[in-house]
Design an enzyme around this catalytic site. Structure first.
Site, PDB file in Angstrom:
ATOM      1  CB  CYS A   1      -0.867  -0.101   1.221  1.00  0.00           C
ATOM      2  SG  CYS A   1      -1.661   1.416   1.269  1.00  0.00           S
TER       3      CYS A   1
ATOM      4  CG  ASN B   1      -2.226   6.552   0.048  1.00  0.00           C
ATOM      5  OD1 ASN B   1      -1.525   7.402  -0.337  1.00  0.00           O
ATOM      6  ND2 ASN B   1      -3.159   6.198  -0.536  1.00  0.00           N
TER       7      ASN B   1
ATOM      8  CG  ASN C   1      -1.528  -4.161  -4.662  1.00  0.00           C
ATOM      9  OD1 ASN C   1      -1.032  -3.447  -5.734  1.00  0.00           O
ATOM     10  ND2 ASN C   1      -2.131  -3.462  -3.892  1.00  0.00           N
TER      11      ASN C   1
ATOM     12  CB  CYS D   1      -5.798   3.385  -3.697  1.00  0.00           C
ATOM     13  SG  CYS D   1      -4.821   1.534  -4.152  1.00  0.00           S
TER      14      CYS D   1
END
Length: 296
Positions: A99, A101, A175, A235
């Site tokens: 991720c 962020n 991802n 995101c």
């Protein structure tokens, strides 16, 4: 005489966000407070509950890599170079690979907790994730950058949402993403339900980005539905996938794209070797989890 306030005892907890993609942050440097059998899926869901818990799009555990059972498998030879591991769980309790962020907030929390010196982070610190090692650093004057690794396109697919179909590029940022450029104003779309997608192309689920191009290969706006979470205000990996798709639509393999998300603004620099995401990270609060909640 006024009674002294009662000092609550319990595990320390932080709350923060990166462009309003928010997380519950659990300091656990030595892996003793939140071992795997305690931080289970049910506990993560309770922490992320916006009414009965603290609320968040996910949980980040600040822990050294040596205390994470699956770190050797996901980091390989890089294990010895990654002192810290971002143990990231989605709001539904599932594990998350990466991720953008979250990892900025992860480094910011390490600095705030006194576990790293901010000045020592400007050149970048290698952090372990389930998507592999990632280098993240502090920007002088504020903000953080993340070397997200290369964007890898692996096909084309279609998301079905709100009675419409949106064709997009399948992009891996560690991802899976489906980044769909569209002329439909993304602010008019209903993202309360999960988009339909091709399970053969995305057997482990997918993050879906709906993207308006404001300036070709330079500026986009997006909304995102994250697997295991729902629509989020931002995101980081999705911003990278959207920037890659915007450049690819102009037959370009490199450039810098400004990405506007509901929670703010990010910048993504893309080239064939890697992708660098830059944006803010903010800690909102710090406290403890109360025994009555833990024991409920």
């Amino acid at each position: 005489m006024t009674a002294s306030p009662r000092v609550l005892k319990g595990p320390r907890v932080l709350k923060g966000h990166g462009t309003e993609n928010d997380f519950v942050v659990l300091p656990d440097p030595d892996g003793t407070v939140w071992p795997e059998d305690r931080l289970d899926a049910a506990t993560v869901r309770r922490l992320c509950d916006r009414r009965a818990g603290l609320g968040g799009d996910g949980v980040l555990r600040l822990v050294r890599s040596v205390h994470v059972p699956d770190a050797p498998a996901v980091l390989g030879e890089a294990l010895g170079s990654c002192e810290w591991f971002m143990d990231h769980r989605n709001a539904d309790g599932s594990y998350a690979e990466m991720c953008g962020n979250g990892i900025r907030l992860f480094l910011h929390a390490l600095v705030a907790e006194g576990l790293l010196e901010r000045s020592a982070c400007e050149a970048g610190v290698l952090v372990g994730t389930r998507g592999g090692p990632r280098r993240v650093g502090a920007v002088p004057g504020g903000g953080y950058w993340v070397d997200m690794g290369p964007a890898r396109e692996f096909g084309h697919g279609t998301a079905r949402l709100d009675g419409r179909s949106f064709a997009g590029r399948a992009v891996s940022m560690g991802n899976p993403h489906l980044a769909a450029l569209t002329d439909v104003d993304v602010d008019t779309l209903d993202l309360t339900g999960a988009p339909e997608f091709d399970p053969a192309l995305f057997p482990d689920g997918v993050n879906v980005e709906l993207v308006n191009v404001l300036e070709p290969a330079a500026h986009v706006r997006l909304r995102v539905f994250e697997r295991g979470v729902g629509e989020t205000r931002s995101c980081g990996t999705g911003a990278c996938a959207a920037a890659y798709a915007a450049l690819a639509a102009e037959d370009r393999t490199e450039g810098t794209v400004v990405v506007d998300v509901p929670g703010g603004r990010l910048a993504v620099q893309v080239d064939p070797r890697t992708t660098v995401l830059t944006g803010p990270a903010v800690l909102v609060s710090a406290g403890v989890l109360c025994p009555e909640w833990l024991g409920a």
